[in-house]
Design a protein around this motif. Sequence first.
Motif, PDB file in Angstrom:
ATOM      1  N   TRP A  14       0.802  -1.225   0.000  1.00  0.00           N
ATOM      2  CA  TRP A  14       0.000   0.000   0.000  1.00  0.00           C
ATOM      3  C   TRP A  14       0.833   1.272   0.000  1.00  0.00           C
ATOM      4  O   TRP A  14       0.297   2.373   0.107  1.00  0.00           O
ATOM      5  CB  TRP A  14      -0.960  -0.024   1.195  1.00  0.00           C
ATOM      6  CG  TRP A  14      -1.933  -1.129   1.037  1.00  0.00           C
ATOM      7  CD1 TRP A  14      -1.870  -2.365   1.604  1.00  0.00           C
ATOM      8  CD2 TRP A  14      -3.085  -1.147   0.194  1.00  0.00           C
ATOM      9  NE1 TRP A  14      -2.925  -3.145   1.168  1.00  0.00           N
ATOM     10  CE2 TRP A  14      -3.685  -2.421   0.318  1.00  0.00           C
ATOM     11  CE3 TRP A  14      -3.665  -0.212  -0.646  1.00  0.00           C
ATOM     12  CZ2 TRP A  14      -4.840  -2.770  -0.380  1.00  0.00           C
ATOM     13  CZ3 TRP A  14      -4.818  -0.563  -1.331  1.00  0.00           C
ATOM     14  CH2 TRP A  14      -5.385  -1.834  -1.186  1.00  0.00           C
ATOM     15  N   ALA A  15       2.148   1.166  -0.143  1.00  0.00           N
ATOM     16  CA  ALA A  15       3.003   2.353  -0.110  1.00  0.00           C
ATOM     17  C   ALA A  15       2.680   3.325  -1.247  1.00  0.00           C
ATOM     18  O   ALA A  15       2.513   4.526  -1.012  1.00  0.00           O
ATOM     19  CB  ALA A  15       4.473   1.950  -0.148  1.00  0.00           C
ATOM     20  N   ILE A  16       2.580   2.825  -2.469  1.00  0.00           N
ATOM     21  CA  ILE A  16       2.312   3.705  -3.616  1.00  0.00           C
ATOM     22  C   ILE A  16       0.917   4.331  -3.524  1.00  0.00           C
ATOM     23  O   ILE A  16       0.780   5.545  -3.709  1.00  0.00           O
ATOM     24  CB  ILE A  16       2.527   2.944  -4.950  1.00  0.00           C
ATOM     25  CG1 ILE A  16       3.997   2.558  -5.105  1.00  0.00           C
ATOM     26  CG2 ILE A  16       2.035   3.756  -6.144  1.00  0.00           C
ATOM     27  CD1 ILE A  16       4.968   3.721  -5.231  1.00  0.00           C
ATOM     28  N   PRO A  17      -0.143   3.559  -3.204  1.00  0.00           N
ATOM     29  CA  PRO A  17      -1.454   4.214  -3.054  1.00  0.00           C
ATOM     30  C   PRO A  17      -1.491   5.258  -1.926  1.00  0.00           C
ATOM     31  O   PRO A  17      -2.132   6.299  -2.072  1.00  0.00           O
ATOM     32  CB  PRO A  17      -2.402   3.046  -2.743  1.00  0.00           C
ATOM     33  CG  PRO A  17      -1.745   1.855  -3.341  1.00  0.00           C
ATOM     34  CD  PRO A  17      -0.270   2.094  -3.193  1.00  0.00           C
ATOM     35  N   ILE A  18      -0.784   5.009  -0.829  1.00  0.00           N
ATOM     36  CA  ILE A  18      -0.753   5.978   0.270  1.00  0.00           C
ATOM     37  C   ILE A  18      -0.048   7.249  -0.187  1.00  0.00           C
ATOM     38  O   ILE A  18      -0.556   8.363   0.013  1.00  0.00           O
ATOM     39  CB  ILE A  18      -0.062   5.387   1.516  1.00  0.00           C
ATOM     40  CG1 ILE A  18      -0.949   4.316   2.155  1.00  0.00           C
ATOM     41  CG2 ILE A  18       0.273   6.482   2.531  1.00  0.00           C
ATOM     42  CD1 ILE A  18      -0.255   3.484   3.224  1.00  0.00           C
ATOM     43  N   LEU A  19       1.114   7.106  -0.803  1.00  0.00           N
ATOM     44  CA  LEU A  19       1.849   8.280  -1.279  1.00  0.00           C
ATOM     45  C   LEU A  19       1.052   9.057  -2.327  1.00  0.00           C
ATOM     46  O   LEU A  19       0.997  10.284  -2.288  1.00  0.00           O
ATOM     47  CB  LEU A  19       3.202   7.854  -1.853  1.00  0.00           C
ATOM     48  CG  LEU A  19       4.232   7.353  -0.845  1.00  0.00           C
ATOM     49  CD1 LEU A  19       5.444   6.754  -1.561  1.00  0.00           C
ATOM     50  CD2 LEU A  19       4.658   8.457   0.100  1.00  0.00           C
ATOM     51  N   ALA A  20       0.412   8.330  -3.243  1.00  0.00           N
ATOM     52  CA  ALA A  20      -0.393   8.991  -4.277  1.00  0.00           C
ATOM     53  C   ALA A  20      -1.568   9.742  -3.652  1.00  0.00           C
ATOM     54  O   ALA A  20      -1.900  10.854  -4.084  1.00  0.00           O
ATOM     55  CB  ALA A  20      -0.889   7.970  -5.291  1.00  0.00           C
ATOM     56  N   SER A  21      -2.191   9.149  -2.642  1.00  0.00           N
ATOM     57  CA  SER A  21      -3.320   9.814  -1.970  1.00  0.00           C
ATOM     58  C   SER A  21      -2.868  11.081  -1.261  1.00  0.00           C
ATOM     59  O   SER A  21      -3.547  12.110  -1.314  1.00  0.00           O
ATOM     60  CB  SER A  21      -3.967   8.860  -0.966  1.00  0.00           C
ATOM     61  OG  SER A  21      -4.520   7.751  -1.622  1.00  0.00           O
ATOM     62  N   LEU A  22      -1.732  11.020  -0.599  1.00  0.00           N
ATOM     63  CA  LEU A  22      -1.211  12.217   0.076  1.00  0.00           C
ATOM     64  C   LEU A  22      -0.883  13.304  -0.943  1.00  0.00           C
ATOM     65  O   LEU A  22      -1.153  14.481  -0.708  1.00  0.00           O
ATOM     66  CB  LEU A  22       0.019  11.868   0.915  1.00  0.00           C
ATOM     67  CG  LEU A  22      -0.267  11.090   2.195  1.00  0.00           C
ATOM     68  CD1 LEU A  22       1.024  10.549   2.796  1.00  0.00           C
ATOM     69  CD2 LEU A  22      -1.000  11.964   3.193  1.00  0.00           C
ATOM     70  N   HIS A  23      -0.310  12.924  -2.067  1.00  0.00           N
ATOM     71  CA  HIS A  23       0.004  13.897  -3.110  1.00  0.00           C
ATOM     72  C   HIS A  23      -1.280  14.526  -3.672  1.00  0.00           C
ATOM     73  O   HIS A  23      -1.291  15.710  -4.026  1.00  0.00           O
ATOM     74  CB  HIS A  23       0.794  13.242  -4.238  1.00  0.00           C
ATOM     75  CG  HIS A  23       1.165  14.197  -5.323  1.00  0.00           C
ATOM     76  ND1 HIS A  23       2.211  15.081  -5.195  1.00  0.00           N
ATOM     77  CD2 HIS A  23       0.620  14.437  -6.544  1.00  0.00           C
ATOM     78  CE1 HIS A  23       2.300  15.816  -6.286  1.00  0.00           C
ATOM     79  NE2 HIS A  23       1.342  15.440  -7.126  1.00  0.00           N
ATOM     80  N   ALA A  24      -2.342  13.727  -3.755  1.00  0.00           N
ATOM     81  CA  ALA A  24      -3.608  14.214  -4.305  1.00  0.00           C
ATOM     82  C   ALA A  24      -4.378  15.100  -3.320  1.00  0.00           C
ATOM     83  O   ALA A  24      -5.430  15.626  -3.666  1.00  0.00           O
ATOM     84  CB  ALA A  24      -4.473  13.031  -4.721  1.00  0.00           C
ATOM     85  N   GLY A  25      -3.871  15.242  -2.111  1.00  0.00           N
ATOM     86  CA  GLY A  25      -4.502  16.143  -1.154  1.00  0.00           C
ATOM     87  C   GLY A  25      -5.355  15.482  -0.092  1.00  0.00           C
ATOM     88  O   GLY A  25      -6.025  16.172   0.675  1.00  0.00           O
ATOM     89  N   ILE A  26      -5.362  14.164  -0.025  1.00  0.00           N
ATOM     90  CA  ILE A  26      -6.091  13.476   1.036  1.00  0.00           C
ATOM     91  C   ILE A  26      -5.411  13.799   2.355  1.00  0.00           C
ATOM     92  O   ILE A  26      -4.178  13.804   2.444  1.00  0.00           O
ATOM     93  CB  ILE A  26      -6.100  11.941   0.803  1.00  0.00           C
ATOM     94  CG1 ILE A  26      -6.684  11.583  -0.561  1.00  0.00           C
ATOM     95  CG2 ILE A  26      -6.812  11.213   1.940  1.00  0.00           C
ATOM     96  CD1 ILE A  26      -8.142  11.885  -0.742  1.00  0.00           C
ATOM     97  N   ALA A  27      -6.194  14.054   3.382  1.00  0.00           N
ATOM     98  CA  ALA A  27      -5.643  14.389   4.696  1.00  0.00           C
ATOM     99  C   ALA A  27      -4.748  13.271   5.205  1.00  0.00           C
ATOM    100  O   ALA A  27      -5.027  12.093   4.996  1.00  0.00           O
ATOM    101  CB  ALA A  27      -6.776  14.643   5.690  1.00  0.00           C
ATOM    102  N   GLY A  28      -3.673  13.634   5.873  1.00  0.00           N
ATOM    103  CA  GLY A  28      -2.678  12.679   6.344  1.00  0.00           C
ATOM    104  C   GLY A  28      -3.052  11.995   7.639  1.00  0.00           C
ATOM    105  O   GLY A  28      -2.199  11.842   8.522  1.00  0.00           O
ATOM    106  N   ARG A  29      -4.288  11.591   7.769  1.00  0.00           N
ATOM    107  CA  ARG A  29      -4.737  10.851   8.954  1.00  0.00           C
ATOM    108  C   ARG A  29      -5.218   9.473   8.521  1.00  0.00           C
ATOM    109  O   ARG A  29      -5.516   9.242   7.352  1.00  0.00           O
ATOM    110  CB  ARG A  29      -5.839  11.630   9.661  1.00  0.00           C
ATOM    111  CG  ARG A  29      -5.344  12.940  10.256  1.00  0.00           C
ATOM    112  CD  ARG A  29      -6.415  13.683  11.059  1.00  0.00           C
ATOM    113  NE  ARG A  29      -7.659  13.894  10.332  1.00  0.00           N
ATOM    114  CZ  ARG A  29      -7.862  14.847   9.430  1.00  0.00           C
ATOM    115  NH1 ARG A  29      -6.895  15.673   9.122  1.00  0.00           N
ATOM    116  NH2 ARG A  29      -9.016  14.978   8.834  1.00  0.00           N
ATOM    117  N   GLN A  30      -5.294   8.575   9.484  1.00  0.00           N
ATOM    118  CA  GLN A  30      -5.593   7.182   9.166  1.00  0.00           C
ATOM    119  C   GLN A  30      -6.932   6.998   8.465  1.00  0.00           C
ATOM    120  O   GLN A  30      -7.006   6.339   7.430  1.00  0.00           O
ATOM    121  CB  GLN A  30      -5.550   6.335  10.439  1.00  0.00           C
ATOM    122  CG  GLN A  30      -5.809   4.870  10.158  1.00  0.00           C
ATOM    123  CD  GLN A  30      -5.616   3.993  11.375  1.00  0.00           C
ATOM    124  OE1 GLN A  30      -4.931   4.365  12.305  1.00  0.00           O
ATOM    125  NE2 GLN A  30      -6.231   2.834  11.362  1.00  0.00           N
ATOM    126  N   ALA A  31      -8.008   7.549   9.006  1.00  0.00           N
ATOM    127  CA  ALA A  31      -9.342   7.303   8.446  1.00  0.00           C
ATOM    128  C   ALA A  31      -9.467   7.757   6.988  1.00  0.00           C
ATOM    129  O   ALA A  31      -9.917   6.983   6.137  1.00  0.00           O
ATOM    130  CB  ALA A  31     -10.413   7.946   9.319  1.00  0.00           C
TER     131      ALA A  31
END
Length: 181
Positions: A14-31
Motif C-alpha cells: 500500500w506504499a504507492i497508493p498511500i503516497l499517491a493519496s497524500l500527493h492528491a490532497g487526502i488528509a494525512g490521517r488514518q481514516a
Amino acid sequence: MDIEVFVNTTSRAWAIPILASLHAGIAGRQAPLLAATGASRTAFAQSMDHLISISLLERNPGYGHPLRPEFRLTELGISAAALANRIQSVAAEGDQDLLRRSWTLPVLTAIHRPSHFNDIKRNLRTITDRALSQSLKTMEIRSWVHRHVDEAARPPRSIYRAVNTGGLISSVAASEISFPG
C-alpha cells in the motif's frame, strides 16, 4: 530517485497508493487514507510504518491527539509521492492489484527499453530469479509485458518489452529512476 530506494518503497503493497493519496490532497490521517486506498488496517499500518522508517513520511509533531496522529510527507517523500501519483493516474482501477505486488513497478522500470532477463536482474540486484520470472509471467498474462524469443541468438534468448499499460507505467517511472552505472 535511486532504483534501490524505489524497490524498498514498493516492497509494501500500500506504499504507492498511500503516497499517491497524500500527493492528491487526502488528509494525512488514518481514516481518510484508509478510505482512499481501500487497504486493511493491518496492511495499512505496516505500510505507514515502512514509509516512516525509510523517511518518506513523518508524524506531524504539532498536530492532534496521540491516538489519532497526522502524517506528512518529508522532502524525499514529496518527490516520491509525485511519482506515485503519476503511476496511479496511468493505471486503470482494475490494475491496482498488480501494481501492489512487490516487484511489478521495479521490473517495469527496469524494462523501459527492451531487455534480456539477465539485464533486468542486473538492474534489480536484490531480486531472485524466481521472483523476476513470476513477475514477468504475471505481467505478460495481463499484456503489460511482451516476450519475444530471439531465435537468431544461440542459445535463443527472450527479450522483454513493456507494452500497453505496462509501457505507460514504465515510461513514467523510468524517467524518475536512476540505475547503477
